[in-house]
Design a protein around this motif. Sequence first.
Motif, short mmCIF file in Angstrom:
data_model
loop_
_atom_site.label_atom_id
_atom_site.label_comp_id
_atom_site.label_asym_id
_atom_site.label_seq_id
_atom_site.Cartn_x
_atom_site.Cartn_y
_atom_site.Cartn_z
N VAL A 32 1.09 8.90 -5.56
CA VAL A 32 1.29 9.96 -5.94
C VAL A 32 2.03 10.83 -6.37
CG1 VAL A 32 1.14 12.17 -3.40
CG2 VAL A 32 -0.35 10.06 -3.56
N PHE A 38 0.92 -0.94 -0.02
CA PHE A 38 -0.08 0.14 0.17
C PHE A 38 1.08 1.50 0.14
CE2 PHE A 38 -3.38 -3.22 0.24
CZ PHE A 38 -4.42 -2.33 0.32
N ILE A 72 -4.21 9.22 2.13
CA ILE A 72 -3.30 9.67 1.48
C ILE A 72 -3.70 9.87 -0.04
CG2 ILE A 72 -1.51 10.36 0.48
CD1 ILE A 72 -1.27 11.36 3.18
N LEU A 73 -3.64 8.71 -0.21
CA LEU A 73 -4.41 8.21 -1.59
C LEU A 73 -6.02 9.19 -2.73
CD1 LEU A 73 -3.42 6.91 -4.69
CD2 LEU A 73 -4.83 5.21 -3.85
N PHE A 122 -4.00 5.21 6.69
CA PHE A 122 -2.93 6.59 6.55
C PHE A 122 -2.63 6.60 5.13
CE2 PHE A 122 1.49 8.38 5.94
CZ PHE A 122 1.06 9.74 6.30
N GLU A 123 -1.93 5.19 4.74
CA GLU A 123 -1.84 5.56 2.51
C GLU A 123 -3.01 5.68 2.19
OE1 GLU A 123 1.01 5.87 2.14
OE2 GLU A 123 1.78 4.70 4.15
N LEU A 129 1.52 11.73 -10.04
CA LEU A 129 0.28 12.92 -9.82
C LEU A 129 0.99 14.52 -9.36
CD1 LEU A 129 -2.81 11.22 -8.00
CD2 LEU A 129 -3.04 12.13 -10.61
N LEU A 155 0.14 16.37 1.35
CA LEU A 155 0.20 15.60 1.37
C LEU A 155 1.59 14.77 1.06
CD1 LEU A 155 -2.97 14.86 -0.81
CD2 LEU A 155 -2.78 14.01 1.88
N ALA A 200 -7.02 16.07 -4.89
CA ALA A 200 -7.28 18.07 -4.63
C ALA A 200 -6.57 18.05 -6.39
CB ALA A 200 -5.40 17.16 -4.17
N LEU A 258 -1.16 18.87 -2.48
CA LEU A 258 -0.30 17.64 -2.84
C LEU A 258 1.04 17.67 -1.83
CD1 LEU A 258 -1.03 17.51 -6.26
CD2 LEU A 258 -1.24 16.04 -4.76
N VAL A 265 -10.62 17.67 -0.90
CA VAL A 265 -9.78 17.56 -0.80
C VAL A 265 -9.92 16.68 0.67
CG1 VAL A 265 -7.48 16.73 0.19
CG2 VAL A 265 -7.90 17.78 -2.53
N SER A 273 -7.07 11.67 -0.84
CA SER A 273 -7.05 12.94 -1.00
C SER A 273 -6.24 13.35 -2.44
CB SER A 273 -6.00 12.99 0.41
OG SER A 273 -6.70 13.41 1.14
N ALA A 274 -5.47 12.85 -2.72
CA ALA A 274 -4.84 13.05 -3.44
C ALA A 274 -5.30 12.92 -4.87
CB ALA A 274 -3.35 12.54 -3.89
N PHE A 275 -6.29 12.45 -4.87
CA PHE A 275 -7.13 12.38 -5.75
C PHE A 275 -7.65 13.16 -6.24
CE2 PHE A 275 -6.64 7.29 -6.59
CZ PHE A 275 -5.67 7.69 -7.21
N ALA A 308 -4.28 23.28 -5.24
CA ALA A 308 -3.37 22.36 -5.33
C ALA A 308 -2.35 21.65 -5.41
CB ALA A 308 -3.96 21.16 -6.69
N VAL A 337 -2.18 0.98 6.75
CA VAL A 337 -2.88 1.14 5.69
C VAL A 337 -3.49 2.28 5.07
CG1 VAL A 337 -5.04 -0.08 4.12
CG2 VAL A 337 -2.50 -1.29 5.00
N THR A 378 1.03 3.91 -3.27
CA THR A 378 0.10 4.77 -3.30
C THR A 378 1.44 6.19 -3.42
OG1 THR A 378 -0.67 4.01 -1.12
CG2 THR A 378 -0.58 6.51 -1.46
#
Lengths: 480, 190
Positions: free
Chosen positions: A175, A167, B116-117, B112-113, A178, A231, B123, A228, B69, B119-121, A224, B110, A171
């Motif tokens: 990220v 994961f 983040i994932l 947490f990840e 992106l 994050l 954003a 990012l 977000v 949230s990034a989508f 954004a 998991v 991830t």
Amino acid sequence: MSFDAPIKAIGEKDLVAPKSTFKSITEAVARVTENPAPKGWWIAFLTAFSFTGVLLGSIGYLFWKGVGVWGNNSPVGWAWDITNFVWWVGIGHAGTLISAVLFLFRQKWRTSINRFAEAMTIFAVICALIFPGIHVGRVWHAYYLAPIPNQMGIWPNFKSPLLWDVFAVSTYFTVSSLFWFVGLIPDLATLRDRAKNSLRRMVYGFLALGWRGSNRHWQNYERAYMILAALSTPLVLSVHSVVSFDFATSVEPGWHTTIFPPYFVAGAVFSGFAMVMTLLLIARSVFKLTDLVTMTHVELMNKIMLATGSLVGYAYAMEFFIAWYSGNEYERYVFINRATGPYAWAYWIMISCNVISPQLFWSKRLRTNIPLSFVVSIFINIGMWFERFVIIVTSLHRDFIPSSWGYFHPTLVDITTYLGSLGLFFTLFLLFLRWVPMIAIAELKSILPEADPHHGEHHDEAHEGDSHGEPALATTAEGH
Amino acid sequence: MSVETTTVSVPEGRPALLLAEYETPGACMKAAEKLRDAGFTKFDTHTPFPIHGMDAAMGMGDSKLGWIVLVMGITGLMTGIALITYANGIDYPIIVGGKPAISIPAYVPVCFELTILLSAFGAVFGMFGLNQLPRHHHPVFESDRFKAATDDKFFVSVEYADPKFDADRTPELIASTHPNHIEIIEDTES
């Protein structure tokens, strides 16, 4: 002093050569993607590309014959595969540190190198992601890395750090990609608008998504980008922490230590900066970007390597101290064996490359010396590979009972797989240099003094009530 | 008022625009302030890089992206909790290492990840949504000079659809802000 103040006012040197204008920045960066590739690029690309072929061949052979083609044995069940994985993930970390953490700290010098470092992150993580996938042995079960139940309806174990790692790294890859693409959009629009033929216009135009520099867009865009960055900062810290859990949560002397997460993160940043330095010094001289990537950048990066190298050195010492202080005889034995046993050669390569070589950068003369910076960055890359090798192999090779002691010998396939992964990395990187703006054009323009809407006005009006940096501000403005 | 003015035609049915080119960020921002003070709302500035203070100069509110977000981040967290609880706690509980089937500390990485994932989508795709991108066809692209908006020139565009727009007075207002050039992008066929 506010972070928006001109760079000279906060006592820093020019971040780009003093004569640079908006136009000259566009030219300098965009022309690399527009002119025919230099001969050196072709030589490097074809070399790297043939090594990518070697990687594919090695993996094909591995799948055909099985994991026995590697030198992994019992007790050394993890060897170069996981060493390479951790090494590549670590290299990626500097890219995120530069693009996200330094962005949040308003370190404007990062602007010349962030695109470059982010690309490096993505390519390094691609190389890293190969290894857990191919070392599973029965590759047709690789789907079980993902949360998909098997034919018995059993789900992967969510309490296992190996699953957390899947994961975390995937991830991280998503990220980072992106983040990189978002940063690229305005620059792709620049390439679109400069395109001389319709193919370039179509491809860059498609990728630029119709970006038109609208301020109503910039507002959401900047937000954004900041989100990012915010994050990515905890993400990057979590990724190598989770990688270190693969070791730290096991009951294995040499692995079972609480210092691992911060120690791994520091090491990751250290190795990543070394790789950025290696690549940057080559690209800077091949593509003649000395105006945009200045000595200031080299010096600041060397300072970061000195700091993180010293952190890593501290972690090595602290591990040793705790091994002794814990009173646990297995732990003690593992560490004495590391430094004096059959793998002492690897341990001392690690110490000399990672702890001793960056100490040269205490001297200003040495850290502004380009050939020396290059050599030290290579040493650090080697040293950090050995760090992972030492952690993994020396902890495993002498199990609790002397009858389960062994020694690891890499096979030809181990070596070709590793070299092949370097080939893949450089193939992707060379394609990036050739087709994508390697320096963030829009961001670099925004740190020029002319980018300030109050540039050239009287400073008493523009920066009212700010007495601290007045003389420097005036000089900046008159200079243009 | 000796500003050069040219006209470019756009296909029928597209909104018409007035496009002014400026040499510096400061001049562009002053023009934006003038339009804001005159009560215009359907205007925009186009710049090679974001300019500090332009949001206020155009009278814009704050970006709403943070809320998207936040919602996506919470969704990610909930997805993680639901996935782990269902997979290892309800559908096929397995005892590993003597820990309970539903073991909260093991949720952290998991969840947490995934937070983040998602949230990034949120954003990235939220930004595309708010900006209505991708949009490969926009009247400003009819202008050849507009290519410099991603290089070293600064543009202001005013839509004919703005309630304050006046075919005579608005070009004069723009001309008084010292642009390099004014372009009228309109449907000349009708």
